[in-house]
Design a protein around this motif. Structure first.
Motif, PDB file in Angstrom:
ATOM      1  N   SER A 192      61.407 -25.078  65.178  1.00  0.00           N
ATOM      2  CA  SER A 192      61.602 -24.394  63.635  1.00  0.00           C
ATOM      3  C   SER A 192      60.247 -23.920  63.348  1.00  0.00           C
ATOM      4  CB  SER A 192      61.698 -25.615  62.900  1.00  0.00           C
ATOM      5  OG  SER A 192      63.048 -26.215  63.130  1.00  0.00           O
ATOM      6  N   LEU A 193      59.990 -22.601  63.502  1.00  0.00           N
ATOM      7  CA  LEU A 193      59.093 -21.690  63.052  1.00  0.00           C
ATOM      8  C   LEU A 193      59.416 -21.104  61.728  1.00  0.00           C
ATOM      9  CD1 LEU A 193      56.060 -20.460  63.375  1.00  0.00           C
ATOM     10  CD2 LEU A 193      57.016 -18.776  64.546  1.00  0.00           C
ATOM     11  N   LEU A 194      59.271 -21.607  60.739  1.00  0.00           N
ATOM     12  CA  LEU A 194      59.963 -21.550  59.371  1.00  0.00           C
ATOM     13  C   LEU A 194      59.699 -20.209  58.795  1.00  0.00           C
ATOM     14  CD1 LEU A 194      59.729 -25.115  58.064  1.00  0.00           C
ATOM     15  CD2 LEU A 194      61.667 -23.955  59.409  1.00  0.00           C
ATOM     16  N   SER A 195      58.382 -19.732  59.151  1.00  0.00           N
ATOM     17  CA  SER A 195      57.827 -18.198  58.817  1.00  0.00           C
ATOM     18  C   SER A 195      56.854 -17.666  59.463  1.00  0.00           C
ATOM     19  CB  SER A 195      57.318 -18.560  57.217  1.00  0.00           C
ATOM     20  OG  SER A 195      56.698 -16.968  56.664  1.00  0.00           O
ATOM     21  N   ASN A 224      63.914 -20.826  65.001  1.00  0.00           N
ATOM     22  CA  ASN A 224      64.683 -21.294  64.082  1.00  0.00           C
ATOM     23  C   ASN A 224      63.917 -21.031  62.941  1.00  0.00           C
ATOM     24  OD1 ASN A 224      66.321 -24.029  62.540  1.00  0.00           O
ATOM     25  ND2 ASN A 224      67.377 -21.864  62.947  1.00  0.00           N
ATOM     26  N   PRO A 225      64.206 -19.971  62.294  1.00  0.00           N
ATOM     27  CA  PRO A 225      63.460 -19.706  60.783  1.00  0.00           C
ATOM     28  C   PRO A 225      64.477 -20.390  59.887  1.00  0.00           C
ATOM     29  CG  PRO A 225      63.956 -17.666  61.624  1.00  0.00           C
ATOM     30  CD  PRO A 225      64.210 -18.505  62.697  1.00  0.00           C
ATOM     31  N   VAL A 226      64.248 -21.453  59.126  1.00  0.00           N
ATOM     32  CA  VAL A 226      65.140 -21.751  58.229  1.00  0.00           C
ATOM     33  C   VAL A 226      64.853 -21.190  56.825  1.00  0.00           C
ATOM     34  CG1 VAL A 226      66.152 -23.655  56.895  1.00  0.00           C
ATOM     35  CG2 VAL A 226      65.427 -24.076  59.214  1.00  0.00           C
ATOM     36  N   THR A 227      65.882 -20.093  56.419  1.00  0.00           N
ATOM     37  CA  THR A 227      65.401 -18.946  55.329  1.00  0.00           C
ATOM     38  C   THR A 227      65.459 -19.547  54.100  1.00  0.00           C
ATOM     39  OG1 THR A 227      65.858 -17.299  56.938  1.00  0.00           O
ATOM     40  CG2 THR A 227      65.685 -16.657  54.444  1.00  0.00           C
ATOM     41  N   ALA A 228      64.281 -19.372  53.267  1.00  0.00           N
ATOM     42  CA  ALA A 228      64.296 -19.944  51.932  1.00  0.00           C
ATOM     43  C   ALA A 228      64.280 -18.712  51.024  1.00  0.00           C
ATOM     44  CB  ALA A 228      63.208 -20.942  51.554  1.00  0.00           C
ATOM     45  N   ARG A 229      64.267 -18.778  49.610  1.00  0.00           N
ATOM     46  CA  ARG A 229      64.043 -17.869  48.825  1.00  0.00           C
ATOM     47  C   ARG A 229      62.689 -17.247  48.830  1.00  0.00           C
ATOM     48  NH1 ARG A 229      67.079 -16.631  43.959  1.00  0.00           N
ATOM     49  NH2 ARG A 229      67.961 -18.458  44.319  1.00  0.00           N
ATOM     50  N   ALA A 269      69.727 -20.928  56.910  1.00  0.00           N
ATOM     51  CA  ALA A 269      69.222 -20.840  55.513  1.00  0.00           C
ATOM     52  C   ALA A 269      69.353 -22.390  55.119  1.00  0.00           C
ATOM     53  CB  ALA A 269      70.288 -20.006  54.758  1.00  0.00           C
ATOM     54  N   VAL A 270      68.037 -22.491  54.119  1.00  0.00           N
ATOM     55  CA  VAL A 270      68.107 -23.786  53.359  1.00  0.00           C
ATOM     56  C   VAL A 270      69.421 -23.973  52.647  1.00  0.00           C
ATOM     57  CG1 VAL A 270      67.016 -24.955  51.618  1.00  0.00           C
ATOM     58  CG2 VAL A 270      65.536 -23.563  53.085  1.00  0.00           C
ATOM     59  N   LEU A 298      64.577 -23.295  46.226  1.00  0.00           N
ATOM     60  CA  LEU A 298      64.361 -23.003  47.642  1.00  0.00           C
ATOM     61  C   LEU A 298      65.577 -22.461  48.310  1.00  0.00           C
ATOM     62  CD1 LEU A 298      63.110 -26.656  48.678  1.00  0.00           C
ATOM     63  CD2 LEU A 298      61.851 -24.536  48.700  1.00  0.00           C
ATOM     64  N   LEU A 299      66.935 -22.302  47.633  1.00  0.00           N
ATOM     65  CA  LEU A 299      67.912 -21.839  48.083  1.00  0.00           C
ATOM     66  C   LEU A 299      67.866 -20.227  47.947  1.00  0.00           C
ATOM     67  CD1 LEU A 299      70.744 -23.836  46.730  1.00  0.00           C
ATOM     68  CD2 LEU A 299      69.693 -24.304  48.931  1.00  0.00           C
ATOM     69  N   PRO A 300      68.178 -19.650  49.321  1.00  0.00           N
ATOM     70  CA  PRO A 300      68.085 -18.141  49.052  1.00  0.00           C
ATOM     71  C   PRO A 300      69.265 -17.512  48.386  1.00  0.00           C
ATOM     72  CG  PRO A 300      68.950 -18.901  51.230  1.00  0.00           C
ATOM     73  CD  PRO A 300      68.686 -20.065  50.384  1.00  0.00           C
ATOM     74  N   ASP A 301      68.904 -16.458  47.918  1.00  0.00           N
ATOM     75  CA  ASP A 301      70.108 -15.721  47.197  1.00  0.00           C
ATOM     76  C   ASP A 301      70.851 -14.723  48.319  1.00  0.00           C
ATOM     77  OD1 ASP A 301      71.374 -12.914  46.326  1.00  0.00           O
ATOM     78  OD2 ASP A 301      70.094 -13.155  44.427  1.00  0.00           O
ATOM     79  N   TYR A 302      72.058 -15.188  48.715  1.00  0.00           N
ATOM     80  CA  TYR A 302      72.864 -14.522  49.758  1.00  0.00           C
ATOM     81  C   TYR A 302      73.174 -13.208  49.923  1.00  0.00           C
ATOM     82  CZ  TYR A 302      73.228 -19.004  52.055  1.00  0.00           C
ATOM     83  OH  TYR A 302      72.872 -20.021  52.511  1.00  0.00           O
ATOM     84  N   ASP A 303      73.063 -12.484  48.520  1.00  0.00           N
ATOM     85  CA  ASP A 303      73.092 -10.955  48.584  1.00  0.00           C
ATOM     86  C   ASP A 303      71.912 -10.465  49.087  1.00  0.00           C
ATOM     87  OD1 ASP A 303      75.768 -10.916  47.416  1.00  0.00           O
ATOM     88  OD2 ASP A 303      74.843 -10.976  45.382  1.00  0.00           O
TER      89      ASP A 303
END
Length: 189
Positions: free
Chosen positions: A76-79, A115-120, A147-148, A160-165
């Motif tokens: 998990s390299l998140l960014s 595994n980058p867990v994408t956040a907003r 994604a988060v 923290l949640l990304p905008d899926y668009d």
């Protein structure tokens, strides 16, 4: 631990050839992790993966994991930006430790997938993440996107949640960069 060890022995008896060890963080219990991987490897399981944040892994630990039979790490390299990684990991200094751990795993001959867990905060940075991996970690050939989700800490911190668009556009840009660099981008949906 005895129950987990018995489960692994059951997998061996069944003829399983792969094992993924996750947690929490499996590297926290070094002796147990080494014993578990050794048991699996000696029992004929030839693909042993750990899912880790890699912050505790140094060169001797990575060598011990490889000697025990670990073949792969899902890290998990998140960014690619230290401040974002540390914030998302909830641990100051985690980025540098994670990079050091990834290098140690690769040097030990353990295949690494990121595994980058994408956040907003990181949703628009995926293409740059791919470029960073190609430049700083050129031995890595696969990145598994996620994604988060609204669980755990994010359930109470929905920003923290990304905008899926926006994430959709970012993923498409990352796919183009990944193809250019010869990196497999897994889960681009």
């Amino acid at each position: 631990f005895d129950e987990v060890l018995e489960q692994v022995k059951g997998f061996i008896a069944r003829g399983d050839r792969t094992l993924t060890i996750s947690g929490g963080e499996p590297t926290l219990l070094k002796k147990r992790l080494i014993e578990l991987a050794t048991t699996a490897s000696q029992g004929g399981i030839d693909f042993i993966e750990i899912q880790t944040n890699a912050v505790l892994i140094d060169a001797p630990y990575a060598q011990a994991l490889r000697a025990a039979g670990v073949t792969s790490a899902f890290v998990s390299l998140l960014s690619h930006q230290a401040h974002h990684h540390d914030l998302l990991a909830g641990l100051n200094g985690a980025f540098d430790k994670c990079i050091r751990g990834i290098d140690a795993l690769l040097d030990a001959g353990i295949r690494v997938a990121l595994n980058p867990v994408t956040a907003r905060a990181t949703q628009d940075l995926l293409a740059d993440y791919v470029d960073f991996v190609a430049d700083r970690l050129p031995r890595i050939k696969s990145i598994s996107l996620s994604a988060v989700q609204p669980h755990g800490r994010a359930a109470h911190n929905l920003d923290l949640l990304p905008d899926y668009d926006r994430l959709s556009t970012s993923v498409k840009n990352a796919q183009t960069r990944a193809e250019h660099h010869g990196i497999r981008l897994l889960n681009p949906y």
